[in-house]
Design a protein around this motif. Sequence first.
Motif, PDB file in Angstrom:
ATOM      1  N   THR A 173       0.830  -1.205   0.000  1.00 39.04           N
ATOM      2  CA  THR A 173       0.000   0.000   0.000  1.00 39.04           C
ATOM      3  C   THR A 173       0.864   1.254   0.000  1.00 39.04           C
ATOM      4  O   THR A 173       0.582   2.221  -0.718  1.00 39.04           O
ATOM      5  CB  THR A 173      -0.940  -0.017   1.224  1.00 39.04           C
ATOM      6  OG1 THR A 173      -1.803  -1.134   1.101  1.00 39.04           O
ATOM      7  CG2 THR A 173      -1.751   1.252   1.305  1.00 39.04           C
ATOM      8  N   GLU A 222      -6.684   0.964  -1.042  1.00 40.80           N
ATOM      9  CA  GLU A 222      -6.973  -0.016   0.013  1.00 40.80           C
ATOM     10  C   GLU A 222      -8.160   0.492   0.839  1.00 40.80           C
ATOM     11  O   GLU A 222      -8.239   1.668   1.169  1.00 40.80           O
ATOM     12  CB  GLU A 222      -5.742  -0.139   0.916  1.00 40.80           C
ATOM     13  CG  GLU A 222      -5.904  -1.186   1.997  1.00 40.80           C
ATOM     14  CD  GLU A 222      -4.619  -1.330   2.813  1.00 40.80           C
ATOM     15  OE1 GLU A 222      -4.002  -2.386   2.730  1.00 40.80           O
ATOM     16  OE2 GLU A 222      -4.247  -0.376   3.529  1.00 40.80           O
ATOM     17  N   ASP A 247      -5.451  -1.701  -5.269  1.00 43.49           N
ATOM     18  CA  ASP A 247      -4.869  -2.157  -4.015  1.00 43.49           C
ATOM     19  C   ASP A 247      -5.783  -3.205  -3.377  1.00 43.49           C
ATOM     20  O   ASP A 247      -6.840  -2.870  -2.843  1.00 43.49           O
ATOM     21  CB  ASP A 247      -4.651  -0.978  -3.065  1.00 43.49           C
ATOM     22  CG  ASP A 247      -3.703  -1.341  -1.915  1.00 43.49           C
ATOM     23  OD1 ASP A 247      -3.493  -2.550  -1.676  1.00 43.49           O
ATOM     24  OD2 ASP A 247      -3.179  -0.411  -1.267  1.00 43.49           O
ATOM     25  N   GLU A 248      -5.383  -4.446  -3.452  1.00 41.71           N
ATOM     26  CA  GLU A 248      -6.110  -5.585  -2.896  1.00 41.71           C
ATOM     27  C   GLU A 248      -7.603  -5.573  -3.238  1.00 41.71           C
ATOM     28  O   GLU A 248      -8.453  -5.552  -2.357  1.00 41.71           O
ATOM     29  CB  GLU A 248      -5.939  -5.630  -1.367  1.00 41.71           C
ATOM     30  CG  GLU A 248      -4.468  -5.691  -0.990  1.00 41.71           C
ATOM     31  CD  GLU A 248      -4.204  -6.497   0.246  1.00 41.71           C
ATOM     32  OE1 GLU A 248      -4.892  -7.529   0.432  1.00 41.71           O
ATOM     33  OE2 GLU A 248      -3.311  -6.105   1.019  1.00 41.71           O
TER      34      GLU A 248
HETATM   35 MG   LIG Z   1      -2.048  -2.817   2.163  1.00 41.82          MG
END
Ligand SMILES: [Mg+2]
Lengths: 236, 350
Positions: free
Chosen positions: A43, A85, A161-162
Amino acid sequence: MALLEVSKIDVFYGRVQAIRGLSISVGAGEIVALIGSNGAGKTTTLRTISGLMHPAGGKISFDGRDLTQTKAHEIVRIGICQSPEGRRLFPRMIVLDNLLMGTYARKERSGIQSDLARVYELFPRLKERTKQLAGTLSGGEQQMLAIGRALMAHPKLLMLDEPSLGLAPILVETIFRVCTEINAQGTPILLVEQNASKALEIAHRAYVLETGSIVQTGTGKELLSSPDVQRAYLGM
Amino acid sequence: MGTIGEAVRRRRSALRSGLTGRFLDLGLIVVVAAFLILLATRVLEHGPSFFLQILTFAIANGGIYALIALGYTMVYGIIELINFAHGDVFAFGAFLSASLIPVFGLGEDKPFGVLPALALLGVFVVTMLVCGVLNVSIERIAYRPLRHAPRLAPLITAIGMSFFLEGALFLWKGPSNVHYPNVLPSAGFNLFGAEIGTKEIIVIVTALVLVVALALFVERSRLGKAMRATAQDRDASLLMGIDIDQTIAATFFIGALLAGAGGTMYGLYYNTSVFDLGFSAGLVAFTAAVFGGIGNIYGAAIGGLLIGMIQSFWDGYFESAWTQVVIFAVLILVLVFRPTGILGMRVPEK
Ligand SMILES: [Mg+2]
Ligand SMILES: Nc1ncnc2c1ncn2[C@@H]1O[C@H](COP(=O)(O)OP(=O)(O)O)[C@@H](O)[C@H]1O
């Protein structure tokens, strides 16, 4: 030279160093995965590329332009947008307004309607909920909205992000399928994931991040078959 | 965002959930009903024309508080800071406009017409702009450098800024009440036995126009969108390309435009001002913002109107010595029964 070049950056939180001499690149048309366990610095890397943080050392360039100290609100104008994120939607705005916030920095307003149609095509669920407040969406819908919002900026590089975090398996499939679709339509993607197997499957290239440094790199296939990666990230 | 804010919100949403929420709303309704019944007995005693009279005062009074409350709520909404200096910007607006009145060729009890009305518009515009610049400077000097400091730090500088401004106003016009020239026509008309002044009408209409203009601006304009986005998620706003510093400065500017207008209207309506007006009126207006649901502009407008009305009604029908006590009692009750204020947010934050 690649589209995005991050070379030897160091990033700190106060006096704690989170990223050490990290170098990655993303070329035109690529899906590049950045995998690593919790706290590895994924991140932080994306936040630094987006200008939310600035590296103490090293250099970031995009399209041949130096972005190292560029402010966050300028970065999206240069062509980089991310789905961050935790999704970070505007909870008290409806779905449509969240998507339109993605176009805030766009100069050419003409393509907005067709981009909206494209996002709704990728995520029909969002179209059904266009008037619903973002804060009341389910986790999966929020993730779709976060990706859709970033797409509305019409970025030259999309960072995720994820995107699969906390989603039901069926939705995870959808998200990764949409990633390949977006990429096939011409947008390069820098994909951060803990779900390493899925990410490596769709990525052209990938990097493995451990405590702030890149420890391994290769094509998605290479990393999928690497014993180190299998042991540490694929649970084999 | 901030941990305190988040904790408060979580607690609020916990409070709002299920039966507890309904019980609390019921409690509020009971309290409001009791107050209204008490009021009704007095209203019946004094007759309808007196009621109509008080009602006009009340709405004018509430309109002025609404304008001040908006500045508190906008700033709180965007950076979660109680700008204690905001009330003093309002008081500064009253002082400045009083000084501008002769500059624009207006004066005590001169006949009112088209030309004086235009001159008065000039007084409004200049006062509003100067207040705007003042508030932006306050943000730049006292708050922006502390944007990433612990929350208590800017709160302290806000209190310091408030003292500083009050000191400056004290030096400017001294410790006692200052007369504000009576520019507006004193004439009125009779409505069912109540004397409705042109003054009240002007104040009410001006407040309404400004509140509607603000609402349209925040809902429709690009900057308004940036303000709403920044209030909801600062990092996400940056990622969308919003210049946060500029947006926050604009919020201070717009809040102070309304405070400047409010200060001018206060002076024109009550024909008096005093150096620490910002403290007393500011506190009530802040209460109104909390009452309406801090961070919500519609809440601030309604809260300001209601608090102003409670104040005027209490002054008119009960013991005016108790008015301040009543206002804060209302605040406490609202916060106990409805922690998010009357229009508080019901949507989960993140
Ligand atoms: Mg992260
Ligand atoms: N706001 C912060 N303040 C201090 N340290 C942080 C902060 N955010 C992240 N870190 C630290 O930086 C490192 C990398 O974090 P992060 O980039 O969030 O990792 P990842 O996304 O890979 O899980 C971790 O050690 C984490 O504890």
